[in-house]
Design a protein around this motif. Sequence first.
Motif, short mmCIF file in Angstrom:
data_model
loop_
_atom_site.label_atom_id
_atom_site.label_comp_id
_atom_site.label_asym_id
_atom_site.label_seq_id
_atom_site.Cartn_x
_atom_site.Cartn_y
_atom_site.Cartn_z
N SER A 1 37.32 57.99 62.99
CA SER A 1 37.82 57.25 64.15
C SER A 1 36.87 56.14 64.56
O SER A 1 37.31 55.06 64.97
CB SER A 1 38.04 58.21 65.33
OG SER A 1 39.02 59.17 65.00
N SER A 2 35.58 56.39 64.45
CA SER A 2 34.62 55.35 64.84
C SER A 2 34.66 54.17 63.88
O SER A 2 34.32 53.05 64.26
CB SER A 2 33.21 55.94 64.89
OG SER A 2 32.82 56.41 63.61
N ASN A 3 35.10 54.41 62.64
CA ASN A 3 35.19 53.32 61.66
C ASN A 3 36.57 52.68 61.62
O ASN A 3 36.75 51.65 60.96
CB ASN A 3 34.85 53.85 60.26
CG ASN A 3 33.41 54.28 60.14
OD1 ASN A 3 32.53 53.66 60.73
ND2 ASN A 3 33.16 55.35 59.39
N TYR A 4 37.54 53.28 62.28
CA TYR A 4 38.91 52.77 62.25
C TYR A 4 39.05 51.67 63.30
O TYR A 4 38.80 51.89 64.48
CB TYR A 4 39.90 53.90 62.52
CG TYR A 4 41.35 53.46 62.50
CD1 TYR A 4 41.92 52.98 61.33
CD2 TYR A 4 42.12 53.50 63.65
CE1 TYR A 4 43.25 52.58 61.30
CE2 TYR A 4 43.45 53.09 63.64
CZ TYR A 4 44.01 52.63 62.45
OH TYR A 4 45.32 52.23 62.44
N SER A 5 39.47 50.51 62.87
CA SER A 5 39.50 49.34 63.76
C SER A 5 40.79 49.20 64.54
O SER A 5 40.91 48.34 65.40
CB SER A 5 39.27 48.06 62.94
OG SER A 5 40.29 47.92 61.95
#
Length: 823
Positions: free
Chosen positions: A11-15
């Motif tokens: 989630s932290s890498n999903y833009s």
Amino acid sequence: MIQPIDFSAFSSNYSGGNQEFSEKGLIDKIEIDTRKIQSGATALFVALDGSRQNGADFAKIAHSLKVRNFILPLKAKSNVPHLDDSNILWTENPLDALQELAKANRFQFDGPVIGITGSNGKTIVKEWLAQVLGQDVKVYKSPKSYNSQIGVALSALGIQSVHQVALLEAGISKPGEMDRLKKIIEPEIGIFTNIGSAHDENFENLETKIREKCRLFANVRFLIYRKDHALVQHFLEKTFDSDRLVSWSDVPGADYTLSVKKEKKGARILMIAPDLRTYTFATAFDDPASLENIRHVIVCSMVLGLKPEKIQAGVKLLHAVDMRLTLKSGIRQCLLIDDSYNNDLAGLEIALEFMSQQRTPSGRKILILSEMVQEGNEELMAQKISGLVSHYQIDLLVGVGQLFLRYKNFFSPQCLFFSGNSEVLAGIEKLNLDRDLILVKGARKFQFEDIIRLLEAEVHETVLEINLNALRHNFNFYKTLLSPDIKIMVMVKAFAYGGGAAEIANHLQQIGADYLAVAYIDEGVYLRQKGVTLPVMVMNPDTRYLDLIQEYKLEPVIYSLRSLEGLSSLALNQSEELPIHLELDTGMRRLGMAEEDLKDLLTHLEQHPQIKIKGIFTHLAGADEAIHEEFTLTQLTRFRELSDSIMNRLPARPIRHALNSAGIVRFPDQAFDMVRLGIGLHGVEVNQLEQNKLEAVATLKTVVSQVKKVRKGESIGYGRQGRMQQDGEIAILAIGYADGYDRRFGNGNAFVMVRGKKAWTIGNICMDMCMVDVSGLQVKEGDEVILFGKGPSLQYLAAQIGAIPYELLTGIGMRVKRNYILD
């Protein structure tokens, strides 16, 4: 079950969204349906919208099942109840996020990924290739026909480190879809099976469709195709570098030449490889489609480096793959779900979900299951199977194989375990079968088809297959013509137009129908006894049986003052509210209240407050023909005026409905509150305006009982009406007019399909059999015969004898077995 994924890291890498995280979220299951959630602690719930449901509406239910990881639509943020201690990824499009998650899992996989697309044969090629490759390596394959936008994502999420090769199929129905699937699958090797007419209406032409499908193969190392498909060959050879293309053909000129020599039983495939070595492969199949699929498998196996003798061993063992779940009659009044061809965890859950949607005759839910041969860690697999058995409330598990014997402690003491198929067959009496619902699912090596043969009821060889996927497709098509707030009542009278009222009604209950309608009270009682809970309107009730109406919560139609007075007199001392539907005659001149009766009607209702009008409706006399459009519009206007006048006197607003299947297509803006879907559900568009948007639901099949050589001039059948015009062969089929195959189809007035070719009737149709001319078709005893379905269609056959499709469907005899298919 998926490879464990750190949801917080993803989630932290999903833009494409923003996150709310309370703690690290490790997930190993993806859930899109709250009914399937077993243990939510390590599950991720993805809220995908359906045609009539918002996925976010089920987030609270998922949370109550201990789910703490969510992908939810940003548009629903203000409406979703607070989800304590949860990790939430809010995004514009949850499907995008699901596909990105699938992509991340797929790119953790180091083995080769084989992507398969085309118009036909994708699933069979995938299954057969898995059987051949699975002799030596652990193969992952997408479950059943999981080739859609959602299906491919769920498939890619199933790849685990234990697997050595992955087979994923991709299907598209319109331009733009393949780009999304390609980003997930990104195959190293591609197989283009063939090109056909499916979804033609959404593409400019065949070349456009080929171009869209080939987007899957943009980065492949090798692309396998049949050179004999000229359009495919032309496009591929002008688009891809020649060193990436691997072609095969019946004749010299391709990389691999694979010619076929038919034999008495099956065929031999003679292959010349690129190095000019020759090999021979024997197969039990001899039909063109299977032989094409097998040759794709052989070439792909060669490209992957399998030795020819190993390929031959695999090809020799290939068996017919029926990717469909089939519900059929069993011994001792049991119902039997046949999924015996294969076994894996994903397929098991699909089959158990199908089982949960069926009516249980009155006995137990029994699962006969073999151990799984491609699933890795045995102990973990036993735990997963135990969880599924518990979640789907299986009363008796019959486990077959050493895995179950080794891990008995994971299962209840009531379970039965056998080492092999022969023990099950010998011990079948231990099951004490009686009106049970039985799911049979097993890996190929356990030969569970023997168990199916033992459990299947001895019935007529003629079968009416009801394709529940096609039924759902047609239902959804009609929904697209209507506003989302319009309800759908489905007509299931007359045994659901011959298809089986209980089975079809139960499926309609699952896919979102709002109401059902039957003709008589006993039909409604039958549905209730089979577990149907939807509201049921009874169109021609005998109001003397008020006790049954109330006991089974049926809603009778009142079409005259006399019927209303009869019902009122019986309900005089009843305190329970009685819902009725009021039928108005606006021009059909059949049953229905006339305008002059309405004043007395309303006075009567005021004197009997326990009777409540739940609905008001009318029948359209000519909605299926443009020539009657003015009359139909007059009916609709009259209905609006009369129903308005009634509703002005009522304390509550009833549901109004007037449109039938034909009316939905012609007058969707006149839907009122609800429509009545009948023959359209079964794939017959009587207007002939949208027929190409529907799919055939019912397929009538039989078998060839005998083949006879007949000389020119010989007579055939009763009355000697059939005459051979030349020397040839006839096939005697196991169906006659007692089964519903109309006598008027005789003497060349209809054709059947056998071995993919037309065979016309010859001679009169008999009570239990009929004859067709099969000269030159190489037909054999036992061959399957299609009497109607995709071809010939119901509409064609009806037109041949001056009938209507309704007659043909409702005329299918009760001795004809009904099988229910889920693709």
